[in-house]
Design a protein around this motif. Sequence first.
Motif, PDB file in Angstrom:
ATOM      1  N   THR A 186       0.854  -1.185   0.000  1.00 30.55           N
ATOM      2  CA  THR A 186       0.000   0.000   0.000  1.00 30.55           C
ATOM      3  C   THR A 186       0.893   1.239   0.000  1.00 30.55           C
ATOM      4  OG1 THR A 186      -0.144   0.138   2.413  1.00 30.55           O
ATOM      5  CG2 THR A 186      -1.747  -1.286   1.290  1.00 30.55           C
ATOM      6  N   GLN A 187       0.251   2.421   0.197  1.00 33.33           N
ATOM      7  CA  GLN A 187       1.034   3.657   0.221  1.00 33.33           C
ATOM      8  C   GLN A 187       2.025   3.693   1.370  1.00 33.33           C
ATOM      9  OE1 GLN A 187      -1.513   7.092   0.181  1.00 33.33           O
ATOM     10  NE2 GLN A 187      -2.892   6.218  -1.356  1.00 33.33           N
ATOM     11  N   ASP A 188       1.641   3.122   2.517  1.00 37.91           N
ATOM     12  CA  ASP A 188       2.481   3.244   3.708  1.00 37.91           C
ATOM     13  C   ASP A 188       2.802   1.903   4.368  1.00 37.91           C
ATOM     14  OD1 ASP A 188      -0.003   2.600   4.612  1.00 37.91           O
ATOM     15  OD2 ASP A 188      -0.118   4.181   6.138  1.00 37.91           O
ATOM     16  N   SER A 189       2.573   0.788   3.671  1.00 34.32           N
ATOM     17  CA  SER A 189       2.836  -0.512   4.294  1.00 34.32           C
ATOM     18  C   SER A 189       3.248  -1.550   3.261  1.00 34.32           C
ATOM     19  CB  SER A 189       1.611  -1.007   5.056  1.00 34.32           C
ATOM     20  OG  SER A 189       0.562  -1.325   4.168  1.00 34.32           O
ATOM     21  N   ILE A 190       3.991  -2.546   3.753  1.00 31.04           N
ATOM     22  CA  ILE A 190       4.379  -3.721   2.962  1.00 31.04           C
ATOM     23  C   ILE A 190       4.065  -4.937   3.821  1.00 31.04           C
ATOM     24  CG2 ILE A 190       6.283  -4.986   1.900  1.00 31.04           C
ATOM     25  CD1 ILE A 190       7.640  -2.304   1.387  1.00 31.04           C
ATOM     26  N   PHE A 208      11.396  -8.167  12.057  1.00 32.45           N
ATOM     27  CA  PHE A 208      11.318  -7.655  10.690  1.00 32.45           C
ATOM     28  C   PHE A 208      12.060  -6.334  10.598  1.00 32.45           C
ATOM     29  CE2 PHE A 208       7.746 -10.492  11.193  1.00 32.45           C
ATOM     30  CZ  PHE A 208       7.730 -11.190   9.998  1.00 32.45           C
ATOM     31  N   GLN A 209      12.842  -6.190   9.516  1.00 27.32           N
ATOM     32  CA  GLN A 209      13.658  -5.001   9.320  1.00 27.32           C
ATOM     33  C   GLN A 209      13.453  -4.468   7.905  1.00 27.32           C
ATOM     34  OE1 GLN A 209      17.553  -6.603  10.085  1.00 27.32           O
ATOM     35  NE2 GLN A 209      17.353  -6.405  12.307  1.00 27.32           N
ATOM     36  N   CYS A 210      13.660  -3.146   7.740  1.00 32.16           N
ATOM     37  CA  CYS A 210      13.560  -2.536   6.413  1.00 32.16           C
ATOM     38  C   CYS A 210      14.737  -1.590   6.195  1.00 32.16           C
ATOM     39  CB  CYS A 210      12.234  -1.806   6.237  1.00 32.16           C
ATOM     40  SG  CYS A 210      12.026  -0.381   7.316  1.00 32.16           S
ATOM     41  N   SER A 211      15.018  -1.313   4.922  1.00 36.63           N
ATOM     42  CA  SER A 211      16.139  -0.442   4.568  1.00 36.63           C
ATOM     43  C   SER A 211      15.820   0.265   3.254  1.00 36.63           C
ATOM     44  CB  SER A 211      17.426  -1.259   4.420  1.00 36.63           C
ATOM     45  OG  SER A 211      18.490  -0.451   3.942  1.00 36.63           O
ATOM     46  N   LEU A 212      16.354   1.475   3.115  1.00 34.37           N
ATOM     47  CA  LEU A 212      16.173   2.218   1.863  1.00 34.37           C
ATOM     48  C   LEU A 212      17.237   1.880   0.835  1.00 34.37           C
ATOM     49  CD1 LEU A 212      15.220   5.754   3.241  1.00 34.37           C
ATOM     50  CD2 LEU A 212      13.707   4.107   2.127  1.00 34.37           C
ATOM     51  N   TYR A 213      18.443   1.589   1.297  1.00 35.75           N
ATOM     52  CA  TYR A 213      19.549   1.363   0.370  1.00 35.75           C
ATOM     53  C   TYR A 213      20.242   0.021   0.584  1.00 35.75           C
ATOM     54  CZ  TYR A 213      18.800   6.373  -0.076  1.00 35.75           C
ATOM     55  OH  TYR A 213      18.225   7.590  -0.265  1.00 35.75           O
ATOM     56  N   THR A 242       8.082   4.760  -2.611  1.00 40.71           N
ATOM     57  CA  THR A 242       9.478   4.623  -2.205  1.00 40.71           C
ATOM     58  C   THR A 242       9.885   3.155  -2.264  1.00 40.71           C
ATOM     59  OG1 THR A 242       9.239   6.512  -0.716  1.00 40.71           O
ATOM     60  CG2 THR A 242      11.162   5.086  -0.376  1.00 40.71           C
ATOM     61  N   VAL A 243      11.104   2.896  -2.729  1.00 39.08           N
ATOM     62  CA  VAL A 243      11.629   1.529  -2.801  1.00 39.08           C
ATOM     63  C   VAL A 243      12.198   1.129  -1.447  1.00 39.08           C
ATOM     64  CG1 VAL A 243      13.375   0.025  -3.847  1.00 39.08           C
ATOM     65  CG2 VAL A 243      12.094   1.642  -5.267  1.00 39.08           C
ATOM     66  N   TYR A 244      11.806  -0.053  -0.978  1.00 40.70           N
ATOM     67  CA  TYR A 244      12.283  -0.576   0.296  1.00 40.70           C
ATOM     68  C   TYR A 244      12.851  -1.975   0.124  1.00 40.70           C
ATOM     69  CZ  TYR A 244      10.009   3.175   2.955  1.00 40.70           C
ATOM     70  OH  TYR A 244       9.652   4.381   3.479  1.00 40.70           O
ATOM     71  N   TYR A 245      13.813  -2.304   0.984  1.00 43.76           N
ATOM     72  CA  TYR A 245      14.340  -3.663   1.109  1.00 43.76           C
ATOM     73  C   TYR A 245      13.838  -4.229   2.439  1.00 43.76           C
ATOM     74  CZ  TYR A 245      17.518  -2.238  -2.629  1.00 43.76           C
ATOM     75  OH  TYR A 245      18.038  -1.783  -3.805  1.00 43.76           O
ATOM     76  N   ALA A 265      10.732 -10.190  -8.007  1.00 44.87           N
ATOM     77  CA  ALA A 265      11.172 -10.026  -9.395  1.00 44.87           C
ATOM     78  C   ALA A 265      11.626  -8.597  -9.682  1.00 44.87           C
ATOM     79  CB  ALA A 265      10.051 -10.431 -10.349  1.00 44.87           C
ATOM     80  N   LYS A 266      11.045  -7.629  -9.021  1.00 42.25           N
ATOM     81  CA  LYS A 266      11.437  -6.237  -9.191  1.00 42.25           C
ATOM     82  C   LYS A 266      11.423  -5.547  -7.829  1.00 42.25           C
ATOM     83  CE  LYS A 266       6.704  -4.925 -10.503  1.00 42.25           C
ATOM     84  NZ  LYS A 266       5.886  -4.268 -11.551  1.00 42.25           N
ATOM     85  N   PRO A 267      12.065  -4.389  -7.725  1.00 40.56           N
ATOM     86  CA  PRO A 267      12.140  -3.706  -6.430  1.00 40.56           C
ATOM     87  C   PRO A 267      10.762  -3.489  -5.820  1.00 40.56           C
ATOM     88  CG  PRO A 267      13.624  -2.674  -7.996  1.00 40.56           C
ATOM     89  CD  PRO A 267      12.823  -3.668  -8.774  1.00 40.56           C
TER      90      PRO A 267
END
Length: 368
Positions: A186-190, A208-213, A242-245, A265-267
Amino acid sequence: MVTEITCYTGTIDSTVSFTWYIDSTDNTLPGQTTSIIDGSTSSILQLTSTKQQNNKKLHCSATNRCGTGDTDNITLDIRYGPKVSLPSELIYKAESETLFIACSVDSNPVSTITWYGPDDRVVSNDKDLVITNINRNQSGIYNCTAITVLQPTNGNQQLKTDSKTVLVKISGVPDQPRDFKLVRVTQDSICVELQPGLNNGYIQEFVFQCSLYNIVWFLSGAVKQGSDQEIDYCITDLDANTVYYIRVVVQNRFGQSQPLSLVTAKPIRTSPVPGDDDKGPYIALGVCLGISITISIGLIILVIKMRRKLKSNTDDKRVTVRNGESHTAETSTYNSLELNTRSESLPSTYNSLELNRGTETVPSPYVN
């Protein structure tokens, strides 16, 4: 099983009475009948044997008008099949510890005991199962089986068996989860889902962890669970478009697993704010226009610099040429003067003068 036991008096006596005792004179047994057997008044006891009567003392007492007589004690040997019992149906152990399980068997005669492992292979023939330095690959169901051979006094040999199982769970640092999947964005969640790896029932925490780069990781939340049920989790408070890892780390009281990254398959990009999609072409056009203007300005500055440099070089050459021309002009003046002196005729005034003086010619100072 019912067993007949006979008590003989040795004579025929219609006044005699019989009493059967087991273990003490306080415990009498019913179920007797009196008859004449082989010329002797006798009592026949119909004994229903139980394993609780095993090793009990039994005797018979006969009483008539002359007194009472007792037989010697006999020890009951009650044969019965095995009854297996284990301390628990589920045992937890940590890796490198020693596993000890006692298999208790009640039988007469003594049973043969065999322990079977998770792969149905024999792991021990002792009453107690002992495995030192156990590892998680030895987790599974263990079976204690007891076999007893019964040989009644009257009858055929019988084979009795009983068994019990125990589930052994060996745990250490938890394994990585399985089937780590992206569910929705969604706009603000994965939102993701996963299947826990091997942990053998200990409470484990899914971080659970997230990263921008994909360099610096931030804690997004954690879920504690002691079962193997599937886990669904949503990472929230994210920025739109925004792309997140995303990755997960599992930990329990023994340590933590290696991080497991979410592979797609894609970011993974959060959804844009409504309306941002319509601005996309204009944003792209603006970016292209800005790039074009920047390139144009750069080219203009480059041309100006090149022209200035070319002009500077031309001025230097002109200075050099002028210096050369000044010397040439002086030389030219003298050469011209020399030529004029040699080639020009005397002024007409002097020619007239020469004619007026006669035939004598006046030498010209300019003739060589």
